[in-house]
Design a protein around this motif. Structure first.
Motif, PDB file in Angstrom:
ATOM      1  N   UNK A  13       1.339  -1.194   0.332  1.00 18.97           N
ATOM      2  CA  UNK A  13       0.274   0.129   0.026  1.00 18.97           C
ATOM      3  C   UNK A  13       0.945   0.874   0.558  1.00 18.97           C
ATOM      4  N   UNK A  14       0.277   2.261  -0.388  1.00 22.26           N
ATOM      5  CA  UNK A  14       1.078   4.034  -0.087  1.00 22.26           C
ATOM      6  C   UNK A  14       2.108   3.713  -1.625  1.00 22.26           C
ATOM      7  N   UNK A  15       1.925   3.554  -2.042  1.00 23.61           N
ATOM      8  CA  UNK A  15       2.733   3.559  -3.714  1.00 23.61           C
ATOM      9  C   UNK A  15       3.799   2.193  -3.129  1.00 23.61           C
ATOM     10  N   UNK A  16       4.209   1.630  -2.684  1.00 22.57           N
ATOM     11  CA  UNK A  16       5.107   0.924  -2.454  1.00 22.57           C
ATOM     12  C   UNK A  16       5.431   0.872  -0.679  1.00 22.57           C
ATOM     13  N   UNK A  17       5.850   2.534  -0.408  1.00 24.14           N
ATOM     14  CA  UNK A  17       6.193   2.619   1.165  1.00 24.14           C
ATOM     15  C   UNK A  17       5.841   1.677   2.377  1.00 24.14           C
ATOM     16  N   UNK A  18       4.409   0.808   1.919  1.00 24.22           N
ATOM     17  CA  UNK A  18       4.231  -0.339   3.324  1.00 24.22           C
ATOM     18  C   UNK A  18       4.027  -1.275   2.438  1.00 24.22           C
ATOM     19  N   UNK A  19       5.025  -2.400   2.914  1.00 21.87           N
ATOM     20  CA  UNK A  19       5.153  -3.870   1.573  1.00 21.87           C
ATOM     21  C   UNK A  19       5.628  -5.004   2.440  1.00 21.87           C
ATOM     22  N   UNK A  20       6.580  -4.561   3.101  1.00 20.15           N
ATOM     23  CA  UNK A  20       7.558  -5.680   4.036  1.00 20.15           C
ATOM     24  C   UNK A  20       7.636  -5.047   6.218  1.00 20.15           C
ATOM     25  N   UNK A  21       7.221  -4.420   6.092  1.00 22.93           N
ATOM     26  CA  UNK A  21       7.107  -4.178   7.419  1.00 22.93           C
ATOM     27  C   UNK A  21       5.831  -4.513   8.354  1.00 22.93           C
ATOM     28  N   UNK A  22       5.970  -6.064   8.786  1.00 24.07           N
ATOM     29  CA  UNK A  22       4.862  -6.871   8.877  1.00 24.07           C
ATOM     30  C   UNK A  22       5.861  -8.075   9.544  1.00 24.07           C
ATOM     31  N   UNK A  23       5.115  -8.228  10.924  1.00 23.09           N
ATOM     32  CA  UNK A  23       5.494  -9.555  11.952  1.00 23.09           C
ATOM     33  C   UNK A  23       5.929 -10.600  10.733  1.00 23.09           C
ATOM     34  N   UNK A  24       4.220 -11.064   9.379  1.00 25.75           N
ATOM     35  CA  UNK A  24       5.482 -12.401   9.470  1.00 25.75           C
ATOM     36  C   UNK A  24       6.133 -11.789   8.199  1.00 25.75           C
ATOM     37  N   UNK A  25       6.540 -10.595   8.447  1.00 26.07           N
ATOM     38  CA  UNK A  25       8.705 -10.751   7.961  1.00 26.07           C
ATOM     39  C   UNK A  25       8.825 -10.754   9.047  1.00 26.07           C
ATOM     40  N   UNK A  26       9.223  -9.576   9.294  1.00 25.27           N
ATOM     41  CA  UNK A  26      10.480 -10.051  11.060  1.00 25.27           C
ATOM     42  C   UNK A  26      10.177 -10.619  11.329  1.00 25.27           C
ATOM     43  N   UNK A  27       9.053 -11.104  11.929  1.00 29.81           N
ATOM     44  CA  UNK A  27       9.083 -13.006  13.032  1.00 29.81           C
ATOM     45  C   UNK A  27       9.962 -13.832  12.544  1.00 29.81           C
ATOM     46  N   UNK A  28       9.803 -14.286  11.352  1.00 31.00           N
ATOM     47  CA  UNK A  28      10.745 -14.786   9.979  1.00 31.00           C
ATOM     48  C   UNK A  28      12.700 -14.404  10.112  1.00 31.00           C
ATOM     49  N   UNK A  29      12.324 -13.402  10.708  1.00 30.47           N
ATOM     50  CA  UNK A  29      14.171 -12.702  10.171  1.00 30.47           C
ATOM     51  C   UNK A  29      14.072 -12.979  11.783  1.00 30.47           C
ATOM     52  N   UNK A  30      13.683 -12.915  12.576  1.00 30.45           N
ATOM     53  CA  UNK A  30      14.459 -12.388  13.838  1.00 30.45           C
ATOM     54  C   UNK A  30      13.812 -13.295  15.516  1.00 30.45           C
ATOM     55  N   UNK A  31      13.058 -14.401  14.795  1.00 29.12           N
ATOM     56  CA  UNK A  31      12.862 -15.347  15.617  1.00 29.12           C
ATOM     57  C   UNK A  31      14.765 -15.969  15.659  1.00 29.12           C
ATOM     58  N   UNK A  32      14.578 -16.624  16.698  1.00 28.71           N
ATOM     59  CA  UNK A  32      15.643 -17.859  17.007  1.00 28.71           C
ATOM     60  C   UNK A  32      15.550 -19.001  17.676  1.00 28.71           C
ATOM     61  N   UNK A  33      16.523 -19.827  16.376  1.00 29.00           N
ATOM     62  CA  UNK A  33      15.568 -20.656  16.101  1.00 29.00           C
ATOM     63  C   UNK A  33      16.335 -22.158  16.893  1.00 29.00           C
ATOM     64  N   UNK A  34      16.584 -21.421  17.732  1.00 29.16           N
ATOM     65  CA  UNK A  34      17.128 -23.282  18.902  1.00 29.16           C
ATOM     66  C   UNK A  34      16.143 -22.728  20.467  1.00 29.16           C
ATOM     67  N   UNK A  35      15.082 -21.408  20.471  1.00 30.22           N
ATOM     68  CA  UNK A  35      14.316 -20.894  21.366  1.00 30.22           C
ATOM     69  C   UNK A  35      13.030 -21.750  20.836  1.00 30.22           C
ATOM     70  N   UNK A  36      12.604 -22.786  22.564  1.00 28.49           N
ATOM     71  CA  UNK A  36      11.344 -22.856  22.047  1.00 28.49           C
ATOM     72  C   UNK A  36      10.439 -22.175  22.421  1.00 28.49           C
ATOM     73  N   UNK A  37      11.052 -21.462  22.961  1.00 33.19           N
ATOM     74  CA  UNK A  37       9.386 -20.418  23.460  1.00 33.19           C
ATOM     75  C   UNK A  37       9.130 -19.487  22.100  1.00 33.19           C
ATOM     76  N   UNK A  38      10.712 -19.696  20.834  1.00 32.77           N
ATOM     77  CA  UNK A  38      10.025 -18.229  20.166  1.00 32.77           C
ATOM     78  C   UNK A  38       9.316 -19.678  19.057  1.00 32.77           C
TER      79      UNK A  38
END
Length: 515
Positions: free
Chosen positions: A59-84
């Motif tokens: 949206x907003x002429x492409x200004x907002x497209x990757x600023x989303x939890x589905x993107x940044x959770x996939x990047x920031x999740x600690x893979x060996x953390x059971x809670x994550x």
């Protein structure tokens, strides 16, 4: 672990299609955005749109497209953390293992002549740096690529083991933070200039490496050569080396000094430099005449030096230049005949600068000097003297020829290490005294170097005379006119001595210390 999903969004699309095609063949699912997605789809590379991952449209002429939890959770999740892992599973989120992003072309945008402010702002990337920083922070698990030159390394490691090594991920993460820091520094610099705040509370700069140097001033010191992202034309950082071995640290310093001096002149001029001080400067009707004057100013010191000219080097000048050992010759260009002559000398460096522009076209830059624990910053000294502002303070007025030589000497003394004295006659330097602890010492050196040529010459001093002793030396040597800033509480003493000896003296009201 292995790389299963990649998020790709690039402005610089160099090599991206082949890279993604190979990733896909290795079983990597590719997510992409906007123009990158369209290009990959057009080239037949399987690709998933970012909206299919986020469940939300761009949206907003492409200004907002990757600023989303589905993107940044996939990047920031600690893979060996059971809670994550638990949270990712509960929310139905997937990991992203590889990020390939480069940013909106802000630098290229502001480099355009008369770029609109609105265009510059629109080319500030937000989502890209955010993804890069997220992935780089989590480099223990996520690979991140910001430079197309790293595609081959990443592919090679994925082919070998399904993933990149931790060592590679650390290196790529460091590169990302250097990249985003440089990007932000460029934006900060642009906005600071727009708002008229060139020396803000935090001074952030960025430079791009041109080359590693063999060593610094001495063999035990490491060194490299960098340039500003928007370095102007006609500077050493944009020069084209036509011939010769690599530049050294000392070569670069001396060459820059020579360039700064020769740019003072609009008429044909040649400057010879040793150890960042001019040993000969000449002005003539042709580059050949200018070189002959620069050479005869100090035939001894020019040996092993650096020569800069503000006109194309021609055949006749080249024939004279080849007769002595020189480290570097700098010029706007070289004729084919001159190149043929000079390239017979294996090691001499020939630097083509392109047109310098007139002295009046020069723009002030901020110069950084490092000190232990910090730095000091100042504007470059591009002050150009208006002859109408000269104040004649002696009984005798300078003649028209003396005034011409005084102005010539003033242009040169500005670039000589303080304390600085320059003697000039016939549109050339005849004596240079540099870097002494007192002005009398510099005057003695300049007069001794000039010998008989001191008689009838003029003297330029970068700062005022604290007493009349320098004028006494000048009178004894037969110097007929002096240019200096004035401003000493003992100016009257110097004026009195000049009057006693019939020396014409003018004050500029401007000092040119160079430390």
């Amino acid at each position: 672990m292995s790389i299963k999903r990649a998020l790709v969004s690039v402005s610089d699309k160099r090599g991206i299609v082949d890279f993604c095609r190979e990733l896909s063949s290795l079983g990597v699912e590719i997510i992409s955005t906007g123009g990158t997605k369209n290009l990959l789809a057009k080239e037949g590379v399987p690709v998933i749109g970012i909206s299919d991952v986020t469940g939300f449209p761009e949206i907003l002429d492409g200004r907002v497209k990757t600023l989303h939890p589905a993107v940044h959770s996939g990047l920031l999740a600690i893979r060996d953390s059971e809670e994550h892992q638990k949270q990712m599973n509960e929310l139905g989120l997937d990991y992203i293992d590889l990020v390939v992003v480069n940013l909106y072309p802000f630098q290229e945008t502001i480099a355009k002549p008369d770029v609109a402010y609105e265009d510059a702002i629109e080319n500030i990337d937000i989502g890209g740096p955010t993804m890069l920083r997220s992935a780089a922070k989590n480099h223990a698990f996520v690979s991140v690529v910001v430079d197309a030159d790293d595609y081959s390394t990443v592919l090679e490691e994925i082919r070998a083991g399904g993933d990149t090594t931790l060592e590679t991920r650390k290196r790529l993460a460091a590169k990302v933070f250097r990249h985003t820091a440089a990007y932000d520094a460029l934006i900060s610099d642009y906005l600071s200039k727009v708002t008229g705040d060139p020396l803000p509370e935090r001074y952030t700069v960025t430079y791009e490496k041109i080359q590693d140097l063999r060593y610094g001033e001495n063999p035990h010191q490491k060194a490299a050569f960098y340039r500003k992202p928007l370095a102007p034309a006609g500077t050493l950082t944009t020069a084209e080396q036509l011939h010769g071995k690599e530049l050294s640290y000392n070569n670069i310093n001396d060459a820059n000094a020579a360039l700064q001096i020769v740019k003072e002149f609009d008429e044909p001029a040649v400057v010879a430099v040793k150890h960042m001080n001019p040993c000969g400067v000449g002005v003539g009707s042709t580059v050949l005449e200018a070189y002959q004057k620069a050479y005869s100013a100090d035939p001894t010191s020019i040996f092993g030096g650096i020569v800069a000219a503000n006109r194309t080097i021609d055949k006749d000048t080249a024939n004279l230049l080849k007769e002595i050992f020189l480290e570097i010759i700098i010029a706007p260009d070289f004729t084919p005949e001159a190149l043929e002559i000079l390239t017979q000398k294996k090691n001499i460096r020939l630097l083509k600068m392109g047109e310098f522009g007139s002295a009046a076209d020069r723009k002030s830059e901020f110069v950084i000097t490092s000190i232990d624990g910090g730095m000091i910053v100042q504007e470059s000294d591009i002050h150009s003297l208006d002859p109408s502002e000269l104040q004649v303070v002696t009984d005798r007025q300078p003649t028209a020829e003396e005034l011409k030589q005084l102005l010539f000497g003033w242009k040169v003394v500005k670039h000589v290490k303080s304390n600085a004295i320059v003697l000039a006659s016939g549109n050339m330097t005849v004596g240079v005294g540099a870097g002494q602890m007192n002005r009398v010492g510099s005057a003695k050196i300049a007069i001794e170097q000039a010998g008989e040529k001191a008689k009838g010459s003029v003297l330029a001093s970068d700062a005022f005379f604290p007493m009349g002793d320098t004028l006494e030396l000048a009178a004894k040597a037969g110097i007929t006119a002096v240019i200096q800033p004035g401003g000493s509480i003992r100016d009257e003493e110097s004026i009195k001595v000049a009057n006693e000896h019939g020396i014409a003296m003018v004050f500029t009201g401007v000092r040119h210390f160079k430390h």
